[in-house]
Scaffold this active site. Structure first.
Site, PDB file in Angstrom:
ATOM      1  N   ARG A 105      50.078  80.117 118.466  1.00 43.43           N
ATOM      2  CA  ARG A 105      48.795  80.360 117.795  1.00 43.43           C
ATOM      3  C   ARG A 105      48.289  81.766 118.077  1.00 43.43           C
ATOM      4  O   ARG A 105      47.674  82.394 117.221  1.00 43.43           O
ATOM      5  CB  ARG A 105      47.762  79.321 118.241  1.00 43.43           C
ATOM      6  CG  ARG A 105      47.997  77.974 117.584  1.00 43.43           C
ATOM      7  CD  ARG A 105      47.318  76.882 118.341  1.00 43.43           C
ATOM      8  NE  ARG A 105      45.881  76.886 118.170  1.00 43.43           N
ATOM      9  CZ  ARG A 105      45.034  76.376 119.068  1.00 43.43           C
ATOM     10  NH1 ARG A 105      45.486  75.860 120.184  1.00 43.43           N
ATOM     11  NH2 ARG A 105      43.757  76.393 118.833  1.00 43.43           N
ATOM     12  N   LYS A 136      34.170  80.083 119.300  1.00 41.63           N
ATOM     13  CA  LYS A 136      33.519  80.049 117.981  1.00 41.63           C
ATOM     14  C   LYS A 136      32.935  78.677 117.677  1.00 41.63           C
ATOM     15  O   LYS A 136      31.801  78.555 117.252  1.00 41.63           O
ATOM     16  CB  LYS A 136      34.519  80.385 116.860  1.00 41.63           C
ATOM     17  CG  LYS A 136      35.260  81.678 117.008  1.00 41.63           C
ATOM     18  CD  LYS A 136      36.183  81.913 115.814  1.00 41.63           C
ATOM     19  CE  LYS A 136      37.269  80.862 115.633  1.00 41.63           C
ATOM     20  NZ  LYS A 136      38.378  80.926 116.582  1.00 41.63           N
ATOM     21  N   ARG A 183      41.414  72.895 127.864  1.00 41.73           N
ATOM     22  CA  ARG A 183      40.577  72.181 126.891  1.00 41.73           C
ATOM     23  C   ARG A 183      41.015  70.724 126.737  1.00 41.73           C
ATOM     24  O   ARG A 183      42.192  70.435 126.610  1.00 41.73           O
ATOM     25  CB  ARG A 183      40.665  72.884 125.531  1.00 41.73           C
ATOM     26  CG  ARG A 183      39.816  72.221 124.457  1.00 41.73           C
ATOM     27  CD  ARG A 183      39.416  73.168 123.366  1.00 41.73           C
ATOM     28  NE  ARG A 183      40.505  73.471 122.448  1.00 41.73           N
ATOM     29  CZ  ARG A 183      40.368  74.297 121.409  1.00 41.73           C
ATOM     30  NH1 ARG A 183      39.230  74.914 121.189  1.00 41.73           N
ATOM     31  NH2 ARG A 183      41.388  74.517 120.617  1.00 41.73           N
ATOM     32  N   ARG A 220      40.939  83.160 107.804  1.00 40.37           N
ATOM     33  CA  ARG A 220      41.897  83.462 108.856  1.00 40.37           C
ATOM     34  C   ARG A 220      42.974  84.431 108.373  1.00 40.37           C
ATOM     35  O   ARG A 220      43.865  84.783 109.150  1.00 40.37           O
ATOM     36  CB  ARG A 220      42.579  82.174 109.296  1.00 40.37           C
ATOM     37  CG  ARG A 220      42.227  81.697 110.692  1.00 40.37           C
ATOM     38  CD  ARG A 220      42.941  80.363 110.895  1.00 40.37           C
ATOM     39  NE  ARG A 220      43.002  79.930 112.258  1.00 40.37           N
ATOM     40  CZ  ARG A 220      42.119  79.131 112.851  1.00 40.37           C
ATOM     41  NH1 ARG A 220      41.049  78.747 112.216  1.00 40.37           N
ATOM     42  NH2 ARG A 220      42.321  78.735 114.088  1.00 40.37           N
ATOM     43  N   ARG A 222      44.755  68.281 122.603  1.00 41.46           N
ATOM     44  CA  ARG A 222      45.221  68.463 121.236  1.00 41.46           C
ATOM     45  C   ARG A 222      46.673  68.910 121.236  1.00 41.46           C
ATOM     46  O   ARG A 222      47.077  69.687 122.089  1.00 41.46           O
ATOM     47  CB  ARG A 222      44.357  69.535 120.551  1.00 41.46           C
ATOM     48  CG  ARG A 222      43.241  68.974 119.713  1.00 41.46           C
ATOM     49  CD  ARG A 222      42.219  70.021 119.341  1.00 41.46           C
ATOM     50  NE  ARG A 222      42.766  71.223 118.717  1.00 41.46           N
ATOM     51  CZ  ARG A 222      42.019  72.235 118.269  1.00 41.46           C
ATOM     52  NH1 ARG A 222      40.700  72.181 118.367  1.00 41.46           N
ATOM     53  NH2 ARG A 222      42.581  73.300 117.733  1.00 41.46           N
TER      54      ARG A 222
HETATM   55  P1  ADP Z   1      40.633  76.781 117.264  1.00 39.76           P
HETATM   56  O1  ADP Z   1      39.192  76.404 117.239  1.00 39.76           O
HETATM   57  O2  ADP Z   1      41.283  76.445 118.548  1.00 39.76           O
HETATM   58  O3  ADP Z   1      40.878  78.159 116.783  1.00 39.76           O
HETATM   59  P2  ADP Z   1      40.841  75.387 114.807  1.00 39.76           P
HETATM   60  O4  ADP Z   1      40.284  74.039 115.016  1.00 39.76           O
HETATM   61  O5  ADP Z   1      39.978  76.411 114.165  1.00 39.76           O
HETATM   62  O6  ADP Z   1      41.370  75.889 116.210  1.00 39.76           O
HETATM   63  O7  ADP Z   1      42.177  75.301 113.951  1.00 39.76           O
HETATM   64  C1  ADP Z   1      43.246  74.473 114.297  1.00 39.76           C
HETATM   65  C2  ADP Z   1      44.411  74.672 113.333  1.00 39.76           C
HETATM   66  O8  ADP Z   1      44.012  74.288 112.000  1.00 39.76           O
HETATM   67  C3  ADP Z   1      44.934  76.099 113.167  1.00 39.76           C
HETATM   68  O9  ADP Z   1      45.843  76.471 114.185  1.00 39.76           O
HETATM   69  C4  ADP Z   1      45.586  76.016 111.787  1.00 39.76           C
HETATM   70  O10 ADP Z   1      46.838  75.368 111.822  1.00 39.76           O
HETATM   71  C5  ADP Z   1      44.626  75.119 111.021  1.00 39.76           C
HETATM   72  N1  ADP Z   1      43.591  75.918 110.348  1.00 39.76           N
HETATM   73  C6  ADP Z   1      42.254  75.873 110.617  1.00 39.76           C
HETATM   74  N2  ADP Z   1      41.588  76.752 109.834  1.00 39.76           N
HETATM   75  C7  ADP Z   1      42.527  77.372 109.073  1.00 39.76           C
HETATM   76  C8  ADP Z   1      42.494  78.386 108.084  1.00 39.76           C
HETATM   77  N3  ADP Z   1      41.330  78.955 107.711  1.00 39.76           N
HETATM   78  N4  ADP Z   1      43.655  78.787 107.518  1.00 39.76           N
HETATM   79  C9  ADP Z   1      44.813  78.234 107.857  1.00 39.76           C
HETATM   80  N5  ADP Z   1      44.935  77.276 108.784  1.00 39.76           N
HETATM   81  C10 ADP Z   1      43.815  76.830 109.391  1.00 39.76           C
END
Ligand code: ADP
Ligand code: ZN
Length: 214
Positions: free
Chosen positions: A168, A13, A125, A86, A157
């Site tokens: 996750r 994404k 990654r 989410r 990360r």
């Molecule tokens: P990835 O791109 O690997 O899915 P993100 O960078 O989108 O990871 O998100 C990393 C972390 O940030 C999530 O695992 C969560 O802890 C937090 N996070 C990001 N967006 C949200 C959201 N919309 N609601 C709750 N937690 C979030």
């Protein structure tokens, strides 16, 4: 136009959102990036979310919606929401917020990819503080461990470490995947085959947006 990018962590994404933002002049709103910036700056919000994120859990809906609310008024017309909503609560919250500005979600692109592929991608990654992301197998930097763009040392990360990856994935299945049927019933839902190389995925996104006249 307001787009929501939905899918497993590691489904691509963020990569696609960056491409679309650069090439088509969308604003790219990634809640994950936003929280990581706050953590790097050491703000109060950053301190609140740091341990939650490194353990693979979700930040609370209240906090997430507050952050989005503080940004939404100043966003340009074309926006990609990446990694948000989410949860179903967040999706409802987004609708309410958009309504205040006479806007709505125009399309949801679901990045379809198998779980085992996601685990592979997240494990491979490596990230840079400048925002660039590499895959050490399919898209490595020219010099091992060093960012091509800025020369800084790459890092893994906290939430890309193996024990957190599986957490996750569980969280995604429990809390985020219900959004698939939520948006499907609203007729906004488009499936993108996200298991292919980046440029091909991008091509499919472009095609979907133009076919649907989005
Ligand atoms: P990835 O791109 O690997 O899915 P993100 O960078 O989108 O990871 O998100 C990393 C972390 O940030 C999530 O695992 C969560 O802890 C937090 N996070 C990001 N967006 C949200 C959201 N919309 N609601 C709750 N937690 C979030
Ligand atoms: Zn860099």
């Amino acid at each position: 136009m307001n787009l929501v990018f939905l899918g497993y962590p590691g489904s691509g994404k963020g990569t696609q959102a960056k491409m679309l933002a650069e090439r088509k002049n969308f604003a790219h709103l990634s809640t994950g990036d936003l929280f990581r910036e706050e953590i790097a700056k050491g703000t109060k919000l950053g301190q609140t979310v740091k341990d939650i994120i490194s353990s693979g859990k979700l930040v609370s809906d209240n906090i997430v919606l507050e952050v989005i609310e503080s940004k939404i008024g100043s966003l340009k017309n074309d926006v990609i929401f990446d990694g948000f909503p989410r949860t179903v609560e967040q999706a409802e919250g987004l609708e309410n917020l958009l309504e205040k500005y006479s806007r709505k979600v125009d399309a949801v692109l679901f990045f379809e990819v198998e779980e085992r592929e996601v685990v592979k991608r997240l494990s491979a990654r490596r990230s840079c503080s400048c925002g660039r992301v590499y895959n050490v197998i399919s898209n490595p930097p020219k010099k091992e461990g060093i960012c091509d763009s800025c020369g800084a040392a790459l890092f893994t990360r906290e939430d890309d470490k193996p024990e957190v990856i599986s957490k996750r994935i569980d969280v995604y299945k429990d809390l985020t995947s219900p959004l698939i049927s939520y948006y499907r019933t609203q007729g906004l839902f488009h499936i993108i085959n996200a298991s292919r190389p980046g440029e091909e995925v991008y091509g499919e996104i472009e095609k979907t947006l133009s076919e649907e006249k989005i």
